[in-house]
Design a protein around this motif. Structure first.
Motif, PDB file in Angstrom:
ATOM      1  N   LEU A  63       0.819  -1.210   0.000  1.00 18.47           N
ATOM      2  CA  LEU A  63       0.000   0.000   0.000  1.00 18.47           C
ATOM      3  C   LEU A  63       0.856   1.264   0.000  1.00 18.47           C
ATOM      4  O   LEU A  63       0.546   2.238  -0.701  1.00 18.47           O
ATOM      5  CB  LEU A  63      -0.930  -0.009   1.215  1.00 18.47           C
ATOM      6  CG  LEU A  63      -2.017  -1.090   1.219  1.00 18.47           C
ATOM      7  CD1 LEU A  63      -2.790  -1.065   2.528  1.00 18.47           C
ATOM      8  CD2 LEU A  63      -2.960  -0.905   0.039  1.00 18.47           C
ATOM      9  N   VAL A  64       1.924   1.268   0.783  1.00 19.34           N
ATOM     10  CA  VAL A  64       2.799   2.444   0.835  1.00 19.34           C
ATOM     11  C   VAL A  64       3.424   2.710  -0.532  1.00 19.34           C
ATOM     12  O   VAL A  64       3.379   3.833  -1.063  1.00 19.34           O
ATOM     13  CB  VAL A  64       3.899   2.258   1.898  1.00 19.34           C
ATOM     14  CG1 VAL A  64       4.985   3.324   1.743  1.00 19.34           C
ATOM     15  CG2 VAL A  64       3.304   2.341   3.292  1.00 19.34           C
ATOM     16  N   GLU A  65       4.020   1.678  -1.108  1.00 15.67           N
ATOM     17  CA  GLU A  65       4.724   1.870  -2.374  1.00 15.67           C
ATOM     18  C   GLU A  65       3.755   2.213  -3.508  1.00 15.67           C
ATOM     19  O   GLU A  65       4.034   3.092  -4.329  1.00 15.67           O
ATOM     20  CB  GLU A  65       5.521   0.616  -2.711  1.00 15.67           C
ATOM     21  CG  GLU A  65       6.650   0.344  -1.721  1.00 15.67           C
ATOM     22  CD  GLU A  65       7.364  -0.964  -1.991  1.00 15.67           C
ATOM     23  OE1 GLU A  65       7.192  -1.511  -3.109  1.00 15.67           O
ATOM     24  OE2 GLU A  65       8.080  -1.448  -1.101  1.00 15.67           O
ATOM     25  N   THR A  66       2.617   1.535  -3.548  1.00 12.82           N
ATOM     26  CA  THR A  66       1.656   1.804  -4.615  1.00 12.82           C
ATOM     27  C   THR A  66       1.046   3.191  -4.464  1.00 12.82           C
ATOM     28  O   THR A  66       0.843   3.908  -5.455  1.00 12.82           O
ATOM     29  CB  THR A  66       0.549   0.740  -4.616  1.00 12.82           C
ATOM     30  OG1 THR A  66       1.142  -0.558  -4.751  1.00 12.82           O
ATOM     31  CG2 THR A  66      -0.421   0.966  -5.764  1.00 12.82           C
ATOM     32  N   GLY A  67       0.759   3.597  -3.236  1.00 18.76           N
ATOM     33  CA  GLY A  67       0.177   4.915  -3.017  1.00 18.76           C
ATOM     34  C   GLY A  67       1.092   6.048  -3.427  1.00 18.76           C
ATOM     35  O   GLY A  67       0.629   7.110  -3.875  1.00 18.76           O
ATOM     36  N   PHE A  68       2.400   5.840  -3.313  1.00 23.22           N
ATOM     37  CA  PHE A  68       3.354   6.895  -3.645  1.00 23.22           C
ATOM     38  C   PHE A  68       3.827   6.850  -5.100  1.00 23.22           C
ATOM     39  O   PHE A  68       4.693   7.632  -5.487  1.00 23.22           O
ATOM     40  CB  PHE A  68       4.565   6.825  -2.714  1.00 23.22           C
ATOM     41  CG  PHE A  68       4.320   7.441  -1.367  1.00 23.22           C
ATOM     42  CD1 PHE A  68       3.796   8.717  -1.256  1.00 23.22           C
ATOM     43  CD2 PHE A  68       4.606   6.737  -0.207  1.00 23.22           C
ATOM     44  CE1 PHE A  68       3.564   9.292  -0.007  1.00 23.22           C
ATOM     45  CE2 PHE A  68       4.380   7.298   1.044  1.00 23.22           C
ATOM     46  CZ  PHE A  68       3.855   8.579   1.147  1.00 23.22           C
ATOM     47  N   LEU A 267      -2.443   4.388   5.057  1.00 20.09           N
ATOM     48  CA  LEU A 267      -2.956   3.127   5.590  1.00 20.09           C
ATOM     49  C   LEU A 267      -1.846   2.082   5.632  1.00 20.09           C
ATOM     50  O   LEU A 267      -1.705   1.340   6.615  1.00 20.09           O
ATOM     51  CB  LEU A 267      -4.118   2.629   4.729  1.00 20.09           C
ATOM     52  CG  LEU A 267      -4.709   1.265   5.119  1.00 20.09           C
ATOM     53  CD1 LEU A 267      -5.246   1.293   6.544  1.00 20.09           C
ATOM     54  CD2 LEU A 267      -5.808   0.858   4.135  1.00 20.09           C
ATOM     55  N   GLY A 268      -1.048   2.022   4.583  1.00 18.66           N
ATOM     56  CA  GLY A 268       0.076   1.095   4.574  1.00 18.66           C
ATOM     57  C   GLY A 268       1.068   1.386   5.676  1.00 18.66           C
ATOM     58  O   GLY A 268       1.643   0.465   6.276  1.00 18.66           O
ATOM     59  N   THR A 269       1.268   2.660   5.974  1.00 17.94           N
ATOM     60  CA  THR A 269       2.185   3.036   7.053  1.00 17.94           C
ATOM     61  C   THR A 269       1.689   2.522   8.400  1.00 17.94           C
ATOM     62  O   THR A 269       2.471   2.008   9.212  1.00 17.94           O
ATOM     63  CB  THR A 269       2.340   4.565   7.105  1.00 17.94           C
ATOM     64  OG1 THR A 269       2.829   5.033   5.837  1.00 17.94           O
ATOM     65  CG2 THR A 269       3.311   4.973   8.200  1.00 17.94           C
ATOM     66  N   PHE A 270       0.387   2.644   8.641  1.00 22.11           N
ATOM     67  CA  PHE A 270      -0.170   2.136   9.896  1.00 22.11           C
ATOM     68  C   PHE A 270      -0.038   0.615   9.983  1.00 22.11           C
ATOM     69  O   PHE A 270       0.232   0.063  11.057  1.00 22.11           O
ATOM     70  CB  PHE A 270      -1.639   2.551  10.027  1.00 22.11           C
ATOM     71  CG  PHE A 270      -1.830   3.948  10.523  1.00 22.11           C
ATOM     72  CD1 PHE A 270      -1.419   4.316  11.799  1.00 22.11           C
ATOM     73  CD2 PHE A 270      -2.419   4.913   9.721  1.00 22.11           C
ATOM     74  CE1 PHE A 270      -1.582   5.607  12.263  1.00 22.11           C
ATOM     75  CE2 PHE A 270      -2.588   6.211  10.176  1.00 22.11           C
ATOM     76  CZ  PHE A 270      -2.168   6.565  11.451  1.00 22.11           C
ATOM     77  N   ILE A 271      -0.234  -0.075   8.869  1.00 19.73           N
ATOM     78  CA  ILE A 271      -0.085  -1.536   8.870  1.00 19.73           C
ATOM     79  C   ILE A 271       1.356  -1.923   9.181  1.00 19.73           C
ATOM     80  O   ILE A 271       1.618  -2.856   9.953  1.00 19.73           O
ATOM     81  CB  ILE A 271      -0.535  -2.119   7.516  1.00 19.73           C
ATOM     82  CG1 ILE A 271      -2.046  -1.951   7.349  1.00 19.73           C
ATOM     83  CG2 ILE A 271      -0.151  -3.596   7.409  1.00 19.73           C
ATOM     84  CD1 ILE A 271      -2.568  -2.395   5.996  1.00 19.73           C
TER      85      ILE A 271
END
Length: 276
Positions: A63-68, A267-271
């Motif tokens: 999620l982090v990588e895809t979001g950025f 969201l990925g950061t929280f996970i």
């Protein structure tokens, strides 16, 4: 007469007392055995739960990588984060785990299973310096054991964490085929060898007992085996591939390339924080 009665009573009571002592000793032994079994069971459960938490971090990375990244590359980035787990796991199952843990010896906290005990070593100065393990390929033979399976899961998810870090550094600018080869190489060679040297009875771990350097190389929370390994690979990948097209102008000035979905990245950061 009174003395005779006391003697008779004493003779009759002695076997009863001895039986009571034997029963108490047996009970203590039983409690000790059960406590040890419970401790091993608790260790099994905690090892698996910890492995599941680290496994869930894979979703956070995705999620982090895809979001950025930009929207046009979202599918490619998400697929890399999905396949890095599958490819890395298969490579580690087939070869990597044996190289890393094939000579680790007894798993004290997981029942004491000690059949992974063959380490390829060189002898210098009268001391053995381990280089890689030689048992446990494909989790067969002596590695076909519940303790080994739990340990494999725990180590495998950390290997995949290290393998995932470079996917962010090289996002949007490497071919999927190159990524697959890179991931397989990490799971079979790079991560397992360094993991063996540090935590698999290898030469870095032996610096303490061989030359008196404290406890040898001590890896705190995967800071070197996982994060340094992943970080160095990410640095090299980014250096070799170079920046994204359009990132820099001809005069050297930089252009902003914003991510397409910041809530996804958060969201990925929280996970990741939860899994960590």
């Amino acid at each position: 007469m009174r003395s005779a009665v006391l003697v008779v009573v004493g003779l009759l009571a002695s076997p009863v007392a001895l039986m009571a002592q034997a029963a108490a000793a047996t009970k203590i032994d039983s409690v000790a055995t059960q406590t040890a079994a419970n401790s091993t069971s608790i260790n099994f459960v905690w090892t698996l739960v910890a492995g599941f938490l680290v496994m869930f971090m894979q979703a956070g990375f995705a999620l982090v990588e895809t979001g950025f990244t930009r929207a046009k590359n979202a599918g490619h980035t998400m697929t890399m984060n999905f396949m890095v787990y599958a490819i890395g796991m298969l490579a580690y199952w087939a070869v990597g785990f044996a190289l890393q843990a094939g000579g680790i010896g007894a798993l004290a906290t997981l029942g004491g299973y000690d059949k992974l005990n063959t380490e390829f070593s060189i002898h210098i100065g009268g001391h053995a310096w381990g280089l890689f393990g030689m048992q446990g390929f494909f989790l067969t033979g002596v590695a076909y054991n519940a303790s080994i399976f739990a340990y494999f899961l725990f180590q495998m998810v950390f290997m995949d964490t290290a393998a995932t870090i470079p996917t962010g550094a090289a996002a949007e600018r490497w071919k999927f085929s190159a990524f697959c080869i890179f991931t397989a190489f990490i799971g079979t060679i790079i991560y397992p060898n360094y993991g063996n040297w540090v935590s698999g009875n290898g030469w870095l771990a032996a610096l303490g007992r061989n030359v008196g350097l404290g406890h040898g190389h001590v890896d705190f929370a995967g800071s070197s085996v996982v994060h340094m390994t992943g970080g160095v690979m990410a640095l090299l990948a980014g250096k070799l591939i170079g920046p994204r097209r359009g990132k820099y102008n001809s005069n050297g000035s930089a252009n902003a390339i914003p991510g397409h979905n910041i809530p996804m990245a958060l969201l990925g950061t929280f996970i990741l924080a939860f899994g960590w």
